[in-house]
Design a protein around this motif. Structure first.
Motif, PDB file in Angstrom:
ATOM      1  N   LYS A  11       0.815  -1.226   0.000  1.00  0.00           N
ATOM      2  CA  LYS A  11       0.000   0.000   0.000  1.00  0.00           C
ATOM      3  C   LYS A  11       0.845   1.270   0.000  1.00  0.00           C
ATOM      4  O   LYS A  11       0.302   2.374  -0.051  1.00  0.00           O
ATOM      5  CB  LYS A  11      -0.934   0.011   1.207  1.00  0.00           C
ATOM      6  CG  LYS A  11      -0.231   0.110   2.568  1.00  0.00           C
ATOM      7  CD  LYS A  11      -1.264   0.239   3.680  1.00  0.00           C
ATOM      8  CE  LYS A  11      -0.606   0.394   5.053  1.00  0.00           C
ATOM      9  NZ  LYS A  11      -1.607   0.671   6.110  1.00  0.00           N
ATOM     10  N   ASP A  31       1.055   6.348   2.197  1.00  0.00           N
ATOM     11  CA  ASP A  31       0.197   5.208   2.523  1.00  0.00           C
ATOM     12  C   ASP A  31      -1.102   5.406   1.742  1.00  0.00           C
ATOM     13  O   ASP A  31      -1.911   6.278   2.080  1.00  0.00           O
ATOM     14  CB  ASP A  31      -0.069   5.178   4.029  1.00  0.00           C
ATOM     15  CG  ASP A  31      -0.907   3.981   4.462  1.00  0.00           C
ATOM     16  OD1 ASP A  31      -1.774   3.546   3.683  1.00  0.00           O
ATOM     17  OD2 ASP A  31      -0.706   3.501   5.595  1.00  0.00           O
ATOM     18  N   ILE A  33      -3.748   3.683   1.527  1.00  0.00           N
ATOM     19  CA  ILE A  33      -4.984   3.322   2.213  1.00  0.00           C
ATOM     20  C   ILE A  33      -5.398   4.415   3.198  1.00  0.00           C
ATOM     21  O   ILE A  33      -6.531   4.907   3.176  1.00  0.00           O
ATOM     22  CB  ILE A  33      -4.837   1.980   2.961  1.00  0.00           C
ATOM     23  CG1 ILE A  33      -4.438   0.863   1.987  1.00  0.00           C
ATOM     24  CG2 ILE A  33      -6.139   1.634   3.694  1.00  0.00           C
ATOM     25  CD1 ILE A  33      -5.460   0.568   0.915  1.00  0.00           C
ATOM     26  N   GLU A  34      -4.461   4.820   4.050  1.00  0.00           N
ATOM     27  CA  GLU A  34      -4.769   5.850   5.045  1.00  0.00           C
ATOM     28  C   GLU A  34      -4.679   7.261   4.479  1.00  0.00           C
ATOM     29  O   GLU A  34      -5.188   8.211   5.080  1.00  0.00           O
ATOM     30  CB  GLU A  34      -3.830   5.721   6.239  1.00  0.00           C
ATOM     31  CG  GLU A  34      -3.997   4.424   7.021  1.00  0.00           C
ATOM     32  CD  GLU A  34      -3.153   4.405   8.278  1.00  0.00           C
ATOM     33  OE1 GLU A  34      -3.020   5.459   8.931  1.00  0.00           O
ATOM     34  OE2 GLU A  34      -2.606   3.333   8.609  1.00  0.00           O
ATOM     35  N   LYS A  75       4.151   1.895  13.324  1.00  0.00           N
ATOM     36  CA  LYS A  75       2.888   1.751  12.605  1.00  0.00           C
ATOM     37  C   LYS A  75       2.726   0.346  12.030  1.00  0.00           C
ATOM     38  O   LYS A  75       1.646  -0.230  12.039  1.00  0.00           O
ATOM     39  CB  LYS A  75       2.785   2.773  11.459  1.00  0.00           C
ATOM     40  CG  LYS A  75       2.585   4.213  11.924  1.00  0.00           C
ATOM     41  CD  LYS A  75       2.408   5.165  10.756  1.00  0.00           C
ATOM     42  CE  LYS A  75       1.169   4.866   9.944  1.00  0.00           C
ATOM     43  NZ  LYS A  75      -0.095   5.085  10.687  1.00  0.00           N
TER      44      LYS A  75
END
Length: 268
Positions: A11, A31, A33-34, A75
């Motif tokens: 990702k 990132d 996704i985030e 993370k």
């Protein structure tokens, strides 16, 4: 060889190299996704071995154990497309970057307190960081400082027999000889505080008074100078026993340090 910009790892999309050391490269990545930017720490593929991967897995596990507002939290840690990847929050700059310009006494005191809180927390877990330096302290919004890179940290019993790991110029003498202890981190913290106040980086043989001492005398409470000198004693037994002890004494001195600085400015 560094990964190119726009390379995708799961990702994450690589944007640029932030730093490169002997064992790993740190990248800025998105990132997807985030929708946030992160720092990715990836060991160099040419030196990847079972031993190195074990070290990085240990770093990930160690970081996951340490939950504190002044320690950079982990993370993610996973193998992606054949790369071992540690994902961390992305700071604005390092303390080393910030030291390129002058710090006010209040800012020095604020950073000192946060550094001590981070290392004291680790020491209460019997963890020696072994590489306390400005490059391993990241600054975030609101002047929040977070300590990172526990890659060569040692879990202490009484005294750990190491191999001289750390960064030359930031190490206590006994650590350079392969005998790190909690008091070695105390020495490194003292060096950083001295540099923040004096603008000078003390070097071996660390003979007192150190370079920049006259500047220090002109702006700093004498008891704060004594506190720094105690942390930098060449005899580890004469230093604070750990960062927790160092922190407790600092918190007692803190209001006097700030009041002294205010009175000095008004009389100037």
């Amino acid at each position: 060889m560094s990964l190119r910009a726009r390379t995708k790892l799961g990702k994450y999309r690589i944007e640029k190299v932030l730093s490169e050391g002997g064992f790993a490269t740190v990248y800025q990545a998105l990132d997807s996704i985030e929708g946030i930017r992160v720092a990715l720490k990836i060991p160099h593929s040419k030196i990847v071995s079972d031993t190195l991967l074990k070290d990085f897995r240990n770093e990930a596990r160690l970081a996951a154990r340490l939950e504190h507002p002044n320690i950079l939290h982990l993370k993610d840690a996973s193998v992606i497309d054949g790369y071992f990847v540690i994902a961390l929050p992305l700071g604005e700059k390092t303390l080393a970057d910030r030291l390129m310009s002058r710090l006010s006494l209040r800012t020095v005191v604020e950073y000192t307190g946060q550094m001590l809180e981070a290392v004291a927390y680790a020491h209460r877990q019997r963890i020696i960081h072994c590489d306390v330096k400005p490059e391993n302290m990241l600054l975030f919004a609101g002047n929040r400082l977070r300590l990172t890179d526990f890659g060569i940290a040692k879990v202490a019993q009484k005294t750990v027999r190491g191999s001289g790991t750390g960064t030359v110029g930031y190490m206590a003498p006994e650590q350079a000889m392969g005998r790190p202890s909690l008091r070695s981190d105390v020495f490194s913290l003292g060096l950083i505080v001295y540099r923040m106040l004096s603008g000078e980086w003390a070097e071996w043989p660390f003979t007192w008074p150190l370079p920049g001492y006259q500047k220090l005398r002109g702006r700093v409470h004498p008891e704060f100078i004594a506190w720094i000198r105690k942390s930098l004693d060449l005899n580890p037994r004469k230093r604070f026993q750990d960062a927790d002890h160092m922190l407790r004494v600092f918190r007692v001195l803190e209001p006097h340090i700030l009041d002294y600085g205010t009175r000095r400015r008004r009389s100037a």
